[in-house]
Design a protein around this motif. Sequence first.
Motif, short mmCIF file in Angstrom:
data_model
loop_
_atom_site.label_atom_id
_atom_site.label_comp_id
_atom_site.label_asym_id
_atom_site.label_seq_id
_atom_site.Cartn_x
_atom_site.Cartn_y
_atom_site.Cartn_z
N CYS A 126 0.73 -1.27 0.03
CA CYS A 126 -0.19 -0.03 0.04
C CYS A 126 0.95 1.39 0.00
O CYS A 126 1.77 1.22 0.73
CB CYS A 126 -1.00 0.22 1.39
N HIS A 178 0.04 3.49 3.55
CA HIS A 178 0.63 3.35 4.71
C HIS A 178 1.36 2.19 4.79
O HIS A 178 1.88 1.61 3.80
CB HIS A 178 -0.58 2.70 5.77
N CYS A 234 -5.44 -0.29 5.98
CA CYS A 234 -5.70 1.21 6.03
C CYS A 234 -7.18 1.57 5.73
O CYS A 234 -7.47 2.59 6.10
CB CYS A 234 -4.60 2.11 5.81
N CYS A 263 -7.33 -0.75 0.30
CA CYS A 263 -6.42 -1.34 0.98
C CYS A 263 -7.18 -2.09 2.34
O CYS A 263 -7.86 -1.24 3.02
CB CYS A 263 -5.45 -0.43 1.54
ZN LIG Z 1 -3.06 1.01 3.10
#
Ligand SMILES: [Zn+2]
Length: 603
Positions: free
Chosen positions: A40, A43, A64, A61
């Motif tokens: 990702c 994050h 997050c 995602c």
């Molecule tokens: Zn993420």
Amino acid sequence: MAIFIPEDKILEIKNAADIVDLVSEVVQLKKAGKNFVGLCPFHAEKTPSFTVSPEKQIFYCFGCGAGGNIFSFLMKTEGLAFPEAARSLARRYGIDIPNRRLTPEQKQRMSERESLLEINRQAMDFFAQALRRGASGQSAMAYLSKRGLSSNIIDRFNLGYAPKGWDHLLNFFLKKGVPPARLERSGLILPKKDGRGYYDRFRDRIIFPIIDVNQAVIGFGGRVMDDTLPKYLNSPETPVYNKSRSLYGLHLSKDKCRQVQTVHIVEGYLDLLTLHQNGIENAVATLGTALTADHVRMLSRYVPRMILVYDSDEAGIRSALRCIDIFWKEHVDFSRGDVFREEKADTHILVLPDGHDPDSYLREKGPGAFEKAASHAPGIISFLIEQSIGMHGLSTEGKIRIVTDLKHPLSAINDNVARSLYIKQLSERIGLEEKIILEKVREDSAETKKRNIGHKKNYTDRMGSRLEQQIIAMMLQFPDILPEIKRNNVIEFIENPHLQFIGKTILQHQFSSVEQISGLLSRIDNPEQQRLISALAMAEESWDESGCMKLIAQFVKQGQKRRDRQILDRIKAAEKENDQETLNSLLKEKQKLAVQSQRQHRA
Ligand SMILES: [Zn+2]
């Protein structure tokens, strides 16, 4: 800013662009079944939970919760507003967008959100000019330089001044033909008590514009220059400003945050400005509110490590306990398909010595000392251990109190390895057997489990029940069912306002295939709703007609029961009050609903 992008151009861009291509430029993607996965970009993670669906043209995602379509992806990765993201994609795919200013007619059509942002942008310019003009502007400027702020920082953060008097800003906008009602929605003016006219909210104050990561001016903070109260005044919540989701200075610190993987979080505007001025640019401020779960989620897209800076032990302890609560809330364990998953942030608490705030500390000791102190800031649990020892001492009595203080924070950590390491740390620090501490922590866990049930309910209120989520997931993934949804008035029974809005939008726009999910996302500009859509569209479920019908029947039955119960309660209340008129209308309503539900059962 005020550039209009026609609907057909947006469609053209969507047809030309491919989300897998676009994401591949930033993220290394691997094929996994129907989807692609990668690490990702929003994050820090070591195992890929970022998923892209070429079929639905969306990303989500599971780590997050970031999600959206091609436009949202570009907005997030490059910090663009929607029109800029659309332009940038159009350029990339050779689609021509006529570059015209808004006509008055189009101006009216401009969404409320955009018009509020435009008002804020103009107000920011007004305040900035007022700071650089006239005698009162000069004295405001003198105040800022007395506080040690350089003109470079004043410009970078677009600081301004709201002049003394009741209607300077009001008149500025009236002259431009902005209707007062719209201005009132921006929170910049307030209606007079007698209902005749309006007045400026910010008067004789230093103005701090609050700018989000897309460079949109979403609100303002105002500070007095003497001892008048309140010292700080902020914009009220508006359709574009939500303080529990806004962080002051993030737009100017996000790049540095990504680069050094750490952020400092302070409490005040001036503290934040002093940090930036001293070259500590990986810093943000909360806006008159404690750190929220949304703040943590936002920041964890940029950094794995957060340092919360406070000027007193009490503030530090309050915040540490709150953080545990936040992380614990986020950790509530839900089955597959739910919206949030575990989020970890390496969080530290820095309490500056001798009652210093960041401003006074930096002035006295300099940035080197600050950064050194920050790098030694203890983690939340270590901080709480040391605080507790400081408070109770290491006598036998003291040790008992320390374990009592720490048992809840320790039991809230649901990572077994981390928890046992902290228990070991506490045991060594106070010289008490691990076994004894563990026993206390277990006691607390049992209580926590009981509380967890109540907790799950709060969470459900915010995100909708599991069944409500399933209904929307079904509508997104199996649009064949939409006529049935319509016929049974299913949307009426959805209680969560976000989910209800999404459901209505799906029906309104004659949504008919999963390829249209990305289009649906462009119609919705609430980030919470965007995230819900992406999450629910991506959840792995397989649908068939009979399963769907069962789900609808179950949901409607539940909703009708709830509605009947509510009406009965109201009837009882009316009887008690002897309110014949209400009673009659309620009885009529009850009958109508009974007929309606019978008809549905027969159909
Ligand atoms: Zn993420």
